[in-house]
Design a protein around this motif. Structure first.
Motif, PDB file in Angstrom:
ATOM      1  N   LYS A   6       0.831  -1.217   0.000  1.00 55.54           N
ATOM      2  CA  LYS A   6       0.000   0.000   0.000  1.00 55.54           C
ATOM      3  C   LYS A   6       0.856   1.253   0.000  1.00 55.54           C
ATOM      4  O   LYS A   6       0.501   2.254  -0.610  1.00 55.54           O
ATOM      5  CB  LYS A   6      -0.909   0.007   1.222  1.00 55.54           C
ATOM      6  CG  LYS A   6      -1.980  -1.036   1.146  1.00 55.54           C
ATOM      7  CD  LYS A   6      -3.310  -0.425   1.367  1.00 55.54           C
ATOM      8  CE  LYS A   6      -4.363  -1.500   1.262  1.00 55.54           C
ATOM      9  NZ  LYS A   6      -5.635  -0.978   0.945  1.00 55.54           N
ATOM     10  N   LYS A   7       1.961   1.211   0.748  1.00 55.06           N
ATOM     11  CA  LYS A   7       2.833   2.379   0.845  1.00 55.06           C
ATOM     12  C   LYS A   7       4.266   1.967   0.543  1.00 55.06           C
ATOM     13  O   LYS A   7       4.657   0.821   0.762  1.00 55.06           O
ATOM     14  CB  LYS A   7       2.759   2.987   2.239  1.00 55.06           C
ATOM     15  CG  LYS A   7       1.406   3.561   2.563  1.00 55.06           C
ATOM     16  CD  LYS A   7       1.408   4.198   3.917  1.00 55.06           C
ATOM     17  CE  LYS A   7       0.039   4.774   4.219  1.00 55.06           C
ATOM     18  NZ  LYS A   7      -0.042   5.362   5.542  1.00 55.06           N
ATOM     19  N   GLN A   8       5.051   2.937   0.087  1.00 59.65           N
ATOM     20  CA  GLN A   8       6.456   2.667  -0.227  1.00 59.65           C
ATOM     21  C   GLN A   8       7.251   2.500   1.063  1.00 59.65           C
ATOM     22  O   GLN A   8       7.033   3.233   2.034  1.00 59.65           O
ATOM     23  CB  GLN A   8       7.016   3.838  -1.029  1.00 59.65           C
ATOM     24  CG  GLN A   8       8.447   3.624  -1.474  1.00 59.65           C
ATOM     25  CD  GLN A   8       8.954   4.789  -2.316  1.00 59.65           C
ATOM     26  OE1 GLN A   8       8.267   5.787  -2.480  1.00 59.65           O
ATOM     27  NE2 GLN A   8      10.147   4.648  -2.842  1.00 59.65           N
ATOM     28  N   LEU A   9       8.159   1.531   1.072  1.00 58.56           N
ATOM     29  CA  LEU A   9       9.028   1.315   2.240  1.00 58.56           C
ATOM     30  C   LEU A   9      10.046   2.445   2.335  1.00 58.56           C
ATOM     31  O   LEU A   9      10.565   2.911   1.325  1.00 58.56           O
ATOM     32  CB  LEU A   9       9.794   0.002   2.116  1.00 58.56           C
ATOM     33  CG  LEU A   9       9.082  -1.272   2.510  1.00 58.56           C
ATOM     34  CD1 LEU A   9       9.992  -2.461   2.281  1.00 58.56           C
ATOM     35  CD2 LEU A   9       8.637  -1.230   3.940  1.00 58.56           C
ATOM     36  N   SER A  10      10.336   2.842   3.548  1.00 58.23           N
ATOM     37  CA  SER A  10      11.360   3.867   3.726  1.00 58.23           C
ATOM     38  C   SER A  10      12.734   3.276   3.436  1.00 58.23           C
ATOM     39  O   SER A  10      12.931   2.059   3.472  1.00 58.23           O
ATOM     40  CB  SER A  10      11.317   4.413   5.145  1.00 58.23           C
ATOM     41  OG  SER A  10      11.695   3.406   6.058  1.00 58.23           O
ATOM     42  N   LYS A  11      13.716   4.125   3.174  1.00 59.23           N
ATOM     43  CA  LYS A  11      15.066   3.661   2.864  1.00 59.23           C
ATOM     44  C   LYS A  11      15.677   2.919   4.046  1.00 59.23           C
ATOM     45  O   LYS A  11      16.397   1.947   3.876  1.00 59.23           O
ATOM     46  CB  LYS A  11      15.949   4.833   2.465  1.00 59.23           C
ATOM     47  CG  LYS A  11      15.589   5.394   1.114  1.00 59.23           C
ATOM     48  CD  LYS A  11      16.506   6.537   0.729  1.00 59.23           C
ATOM     49  CE  LYS A  11      16.085   7.118  -0.603  1.00 59.23           C
ATOM     50  NZ  LYS A  11      16.891   8.264  -0.977  1.00 59.23           N
ATOM     51  N   SER A  12      15.376   3.370   5.257  1.00 58.72           N
ATOM     52  CA  SER A  12      15.949   2.701   6.427  1.00 58.72           C
ATOM     53  C   SER A  12      15.399   1.287   6.583  1.00 58.72           C
ATOM     54  O   SER A  12      16.124   0.365   6.958  1.00 58.72           O
ATOM     55  CB  SER A  12      15.691   3.516   7.694  1.00 58.72           C
ATOM     56  OG  SER A  12      14.310   3.581   7.963  1.00 58.72           O
ATOM     57  N   LYS A  13      14.119   1.078   6.276  1.00 57.71           N
ATOM     58  CA  LYS A  13      13.537  -0.268   6.340  1.00 57.71           C
ATOM     59  C   LYS A  13      14.131  -1.172   5.252  1.00 57.71           C
ATOM     60  O   LYS A  13      14.431  -2.335   5.504  1.00 57.71           O
ATOM     61  CB  LYS A  13      12.022  -0.202   6.156  1.00 57.71           C
ATOM     62  CG  LYS A  13      11.269   0.382   7.309  1.00 57.71           C
ATOM     63  CD  LYS A  13      11.171  -0.614   8.417  1.00 57.71           C
ATOM     64  CE  LYS A  13      10.271  -0.061   9.505  1.00 57.71           C
ATOM     65  NZ  LYS A  13      10.176  -0.960  10.637  1.00 57.71           N
ATOM     66  N   GLN A  14      14.319  -0.625   4.067  1.00 61.16           N
ATOM     67  CA  GLN A  14      14.921  -1.404   2.980  1.00 61.16           C
ATOM     68  C   GLN A  14      16.346  -1.807   3.332  1.00 61.16           C
ATOM     69  O   GLN A  14      16.750  -2.949   3.137  1.00 61.16           O
ATOM     70  CB  GLN A  14      14.948  -0.591   1.692  1.00 61.16           C
ATOM     71  CG  GLN A  14      13.611  -0.367   1.058  1.00 61.16           C
ATOM     72  CD  GLN A  14      13.697   0.572  -0.134  1.00 61.16           C
ATOM     73  OE1 GLN A  14      14.763   1.104  -0.438  1.00 61.16           O
ATOM     74  NE2 GLN A  14      12.584   0.781  -0.797  1.00 61.16           N
ATOM     75  N   ARG A  15      17.105  -0.856   3.859  1.00 56.35           N
ATOM     76  CA  ARG A  15      18.515  -1.116   4.168  1.00 56.35           C
ATOM     77  C   ARG A  15      18.670  -2.066   5.343  1.00 56.35           C
ATOM     78  O   ARG A  15      19.595  -2.867   5.382  1.00 56.35           O
ATOM     79  CB  ARG A  15      19.234   0.201   4.427  1.00 56.35           C
ATOM     80  CG  ARG A  15      19.376   1.021   3.158  1.00 56.35           C
ATOM     81  CD  ARG A  15      19.944   2.379   3.431  1.00 56.35           C
ATOM     82  NE  ARG A  15      19.984   3.161   2.201  1.00 56.35           N
ATOM     83  CZ  ARG A  15      20.071   4.464   2.158  1.00 56.35           C
ATOM     84  NH1 ARG A  15      20.132   5.175   3.285  1.00 56.35           N
ATOM     85  NH2 ARG A  15      20.107   5.096   1.011  1.00 56.35           N
ATOM     86  N   SER A  16      17.765  -1.995   6.318  1.00 56.58           N
ATOM     87  CA  SER A  16      17.870  -2.906   7.449  1.00 56.58           C
ATOM     88  C   SER A  16      17.566  -4.333   7.020  1.00 56.58           C
ATOM     89  O   SER A  16      18.162  -5.284   7.519  1.00 56.58           O
ATOM     90  CB  SER A  16      16.947  -2.484   8.581  1.00 56.58           C
ATOM     91  OG  SER A  16      15.600  -2.662   8.216  1.00 56.58           O
ATOM     92  N   ARG A  17      16.659  -4.511   6.072  1.00 55.56           N
ATOM     93  CA  ARG A  17      16.365  -5.843   5.565  1.00 55.56           C
ATOM     94  C   ARG A  17      17.535  -6.349   4.722  1.00 55.56           C
ATOM     95  O   ARG A  17      17.928  -7.507   4.807  1.00 55.56           O
ATOM     96  CB  ARG A  17      15.092  -5.821   4.733  1.00 55.56           C
ATOM     97  CG  ARG A  17      14.689  -7.205   4.257  1.00 55.56           C
ATOM     98  CD  ARG A  17      13.429  -7.177   3.447  1.00 55.56           C
ATOM     99  NE  ARG A  17      13.550  -6.183   2.403  1.00 55.56           N
ATOM    100  CZ  ARG A  17      12.557  -5.409   1.979  1.00 55.56           C
ATOM    101  NH1 ARG A  17      11.377  -5.499   2.510  1.00 55.56           N
ATOM    102  NH2 ARG A  17      12.736  -4.530   1.023  1.00 55.56           N
ATOM    103  N   ALA A  18      18.124  -5.475   3.913  1.00 49.99           N
ATOM    104  CA  ALA A  18      19.224  -5.874   3.037  1.00 49.99           C
ATOM    105  C   ALA A  18      20.525  -6.093   3.808  1.00 49.99           C
ATOM    106  O   ALA A  18      21.446  -6.714   3.291  1.00 49.99           O
ATOM    107  CB  ALA A  18      19.443  -4.821   1.968  1.00 49.99           C
ATOM    108  N   SER A  19      20.615  -5.612   5.042  1.00 43.47           N
ATOM    109  CA  SER A  19      21.861  -5.747   5.796  1.00 43.47           C
ATOM    110  C   SER A  19      22.165  -7.200   6.143  1.00 43.47           C
ATOM    111  O   SER A  19      23.308  -7.547   6.397  1.00 43.47           O
ATOM    112  CB  SER A  19      21.793  -4.927   7.080  1.00 43.47           C
ATOM    113  OG  SER A  19      20.851  -5.492   7.970  1.00 43.47           O
TER     114      SER A  19
END
Length: 65
Positions: A6-19
């Protein structure tokens, strides 16, 4: 239709998952026979031993016979 967020993920959420997908440094151990550095679970490139077995035939100067 494919499921969409529904909404775009924030950059911090994307980066924490990719870490969690970062590659780790491979561990380097010493060979039990010749004490040269060797990657774990690999045949020693200098003497040719792996887990108390002679795997690769090496000559005096490191050339394979």
């Amino acid at each position: 239709m494919p499921a969409l967020p529904k909404k775009q993920l924030s950059k911090s959420k994307q980066r924490s998952r990719a870490s969690h997908y970062k590659s780790k440094a491979s561990s380097v151990n010493k060979c039990s026979r010749c004490n040269s550095p060797v990657l774990s679970h690999r045949v020693c490139p200098s003497c040719g031993w792996y887990k108390d077995r002679y795997v690769i035939n090496r000559g005096a100067n490191g050339d394979s016979n």
